[in-house]
Design a protein around this motif. Structure first.
Motif, PDB file in Angstrom:
ATOM      1  N   HIS A 155       0.503  -1.459   0.196  1.00  7.34           N
ATOM      2  CA  HIS A 155       0.206  -0.049  -0.102  1.00  7.34           C
ATOM      3  C   HIS A 155       0.722   1.275   0.152  1.00  7.34           C
ATOM      4  O   HIS A 155       1.736   1.521   0.605  1.00  7.34           O
ATOM      5  N   SER A 157       1.100   4.880  -0.222  1.00  2.00           N
ATOM      6  CA  SER A 157       0.194   6.493  -0.284  1.00  2.00           C
ATOM      7  C   SER A 157       1.292   8.076  -0.246  1.00  2.00           C
ATOM      8  O   SER A 157       2.737   7.863   0.056  1.00  2.00           O
ATOM      9  N   TYR A 158       0.970   8.733  -0.961  1.00  2.00           N
ATOM     10  CA  TYR A 158       1.631  10.116  -1.583  1.00  2.00           C
ATOM     11  C   TYR A 158       0.392  11.401  -1.252  1.00  2.00           C
ATOM     12  O   TYR A 158      -0.778  11.070  -1.150  1.00  2.00           O
ATOM     13  N   ARG A 199     -11.572   6.825  -1.859  1.00  2.00           N
ATOM     14  CA  ARG A 199     -10.920   7.850  -0.069  1.00  2.00           C
ATOM     15  C   ARG A 199     -10.520   7.243   0.549  1.00  2.00           C
ATOM     16  O   ARG A 199     -11.393   6.425   1.433  1.00  2.00           O
ATOM     17  N   GLU A 200      -9.793   6.933   1.378  1.00  2.00           N
ATOM     18  CA  GLU A 200      -8.401   6.495   2.356  1.00  2.00           C
ATOM     19  C   GLU A 200      -8.264   7.626   3.029  1.00  2.00           C
ATOM     20  O   GLU A 200      -7.503   8.728   2.825  1.00  2.00           O
ATOM     21  N   VAL A 202      -4.951   8.507   6.014  1.00  2.00           N
ATOM     22  CA  VAL A 202      -4.015   7.473   5.915  1.00  2.00           C
ATOM     23  C   VAL A 202      -2.736   8.649   6.818  1.00  2.00           C
ATOM     24  O   VAL A 202      -2.883   9.309   6.826  1.00  2.00           O
ATOM     25  N   VAL A 213      -6.458  10.459   0.874  1.00  2.00           N
ATOM     26  CA  VAL A 213      -5.768  10.283  -0.341  1.00  2.00           C
ATOM     27  C   VAL A 213      -6.970   8.892  -1.556  1.00  2.00           C
ATOM     28  O   VAL A 213      -7.639   8.607  -0.369  1.00  2.00           O
ATOM     29  N   TYR A 214      -6.668   8.697  -2.517  1.00  2.00           N
ATOM     30  CA  TYR A 214      -7.141   8.063  -3.513  1.00  2.00           C
ATOM     31  C   TYR A 214      -6.526   7.493  -4.757  1.00  2.00           C
ATOM     32  O   TYR A 214      -5.225   8.023  -4.580  1.00  2.00           O
ATOM     33  N   TRP A 215      -7.427   6.632  -4.836  1.00  2.00           N
ATOM     34  CA  TRP A 215      -7.334   5.957  -6.431  1.00  2.00           C
ATOM     35  C   TRP A 215      -6.241   6.751  -7.675  1.00  2.00           C
ATOM     36  O   TRP A 215      -6.722   7.113  -7.739  1.00  2.00           O
ATOM     37  N   THR A 236      -2.066   1.867  -4.731  1.00  2.00           N
ATOM     38  CA  THR A 236      -1.352   3.402  -5.222  1.00  2.00           C
ATOM     39  C   THR A 236      -1.956   4.233  -4.810  1.00  2.00           C
ATOM     40  O   THR A 236      -3.087   4.783  -5.863  1.00  2.00           O
ATOM     41  N   LYS A 237      -1.777   5.500  -4.626  1.00  2.00           N
ATOM     42  CA  LYS A 237      -3.279   6.149  -3.463  1.00  2.00           C
ATOM     43  C   LYS A 237      -2.321   7.607  -3.511  1.00  2.00           C
ATOM     44  O   LYS A 237      -1.174   7.423  -2.884  1.00  2.00           O
TER      45      LYS A 237
END
Length: 375
Positions: A155, A157-158, A199-200, A202, A213-215, A236-237
């Motif tokens: 997973h 995230s950026y 949306r998640e 993180v 963050v989002y896809w 990748t989000k």
């Protein structure tokens, strides 16, 4: 003999950051290019006398071939890469010159990887996706995967503050990334995902904290499953700071007519409006970047989670470190792997750690004490 590095698109924020890193860490002569003449480029970019400027349009193939042939290394920074062909890489292979780039789009990466066998035959090391994300982020994942007996899930995230200091190019890249659904490796099979969906929240290190963050379609969405075939899921989000920009981007992806996003004029309009807005918000949010790599898998017979995080105050400068460090390793002969590779398949973890340490970049790493089932 002095090494000579050709940086295509070197006048932009990303290219000049790569040039700055190479000036700091190597003795190479740096040639940066742009399509139009410019005087005083060294002073404007705060670069040393070892940097020269060359007027060069990538469409001028003869001049491009001459410039590449007289170089030891080519760094391709002339984005956005959505519409680029792999002609620069092709010429590098023909001339026997090593190549790296800051590409960040699936279509370009796919085109570049098709030259793998030709690069091997020519003894040319070509490494794509070498910035911060993709780039440093991929090497963080490689390190994390190596901690496991059997890695199962990645997973990534950026998070970018405002413009990230990368100018209007980052805006174009964002909107171009909203154009089409894409394939992601989920539960051991390729599944279609909508851009800027799901949306998640993180947890990033300070000053960011818990952020949305989002896809988002990135090259590592498909290069990481290839590099680590045991892994069954790669996520990748991407997200922006302030959160207000996430909602605007979501609207652009899901509410605006698709014709707006798929029309080059529409992309340019949205990019310029966004850049104008970040000119204001950058003063309050900064232009930093945060990366979070989280890998789940089996370790000593138990499900475990390992996490690496990075925060840098300037996204463009971090990209310069990622790309410049690989350029340095190639020039010094420490990294030699003929073929065309995404960075996670080319750069060993020990060299990555050495490069980050020499640039004062700290990556926090460790096991997370929680049950993997929570993910």
């Amino acid at each position: 003999m002095t090494n000579r590095v050709l940086i295509l698109g070197g006048r932009g924020r990303i290219g000049s950051s790569v040039a700055q890193d190479l000036v700091t860490h190597t003795q190479a002569e740096i040639i940066i290019t742009g399509r139009t003449p410019e005087s005083g480029v060294q002073k404007r970019l705060h670069l040393e006398s070892q940097v020269q400027f060359l007027v060069l349009d990538l469409a001028d193939v003869k001049k491009l071939e001459e410039a590449i042939a007289s170089s030891n290394l080519v760094v391709h920074c002339a984005g956005p890469f959505h519409y680029r062909d792999a002609n620069v890489l092709k010429i590098c292979i023909e001339k026997g010159v090593n190549y790296i780039d800051v590409s960040d789009h699936r279509s370009f990466t796919s085109k570049a990887l098709e030259y793998h066998e030709q690069a091997i035959a020519a003894g040319v090391t070509a490494i794509v996706n070498t910035g911060v994300f993709p780039g440093i982020s991929n090497s963080m994942v490689r390190h994390d995967v190596e901690q496991f007996d059997a890695p199962e899930k990645i997973h990534l995230s950026y998070l970018v503050s405002g413009s990230g200091g990368a100018g209007i190019t980052v805006m174009r890249t964002t909107f171009l990334g909203l154009q089409n659904p894409f394939e992601a490796w989920i539960d051991g099979k390729w599944q279609t995902v909508k851009p800027y969906s799901e949306r998640e929240a993180v947890d990033f290190p300070p000053p960011y904290g818990r952020s949305g963050v989002y896809w988002f379609d990135m090259p590592e969405t498909f290069t990481l499953p290839h590099a680590f075939p045991a892994v069954k899921t790669v996520i990748t989000k991407f997200g922006s700071v302030p959160d207000f920009y996430n909602h605007l981007t979501w609207i652009a992806a899901h509410v605006f007519p698709k014709s707006w996003i798929k029309n080059p004029k529409g992309v340019e309009f949205l990019s310029h409006v966004s850049h104008f807005m970040t000119d204001v918000s950058d003063r309050f949010t900064g232009i930093g970047v945060a990366v979070r790599s989280e890998v789940t898998g089996q370790k000593n017979g138990k499900k475990s989670v390992y996490c690496s995080t990075l925060v840098h105050k300037n996204t463009a400068a971090a990209t310069g470190c990622g790309t410049g460090s690989i350029g340095q390793l190639l020039l010094e002969g420490k990294l030699k792997k003929p073929g065309v590779w995404p960075v996670e398949e080319a750069l060993p973890t020990d060299l990555f750690a050495e490069a980050m340490q020499s640039r004062g970049i700290t990556i926090q790493q460790g096991w997370i004490e929680k049950f993997a089932e929570q993910h």
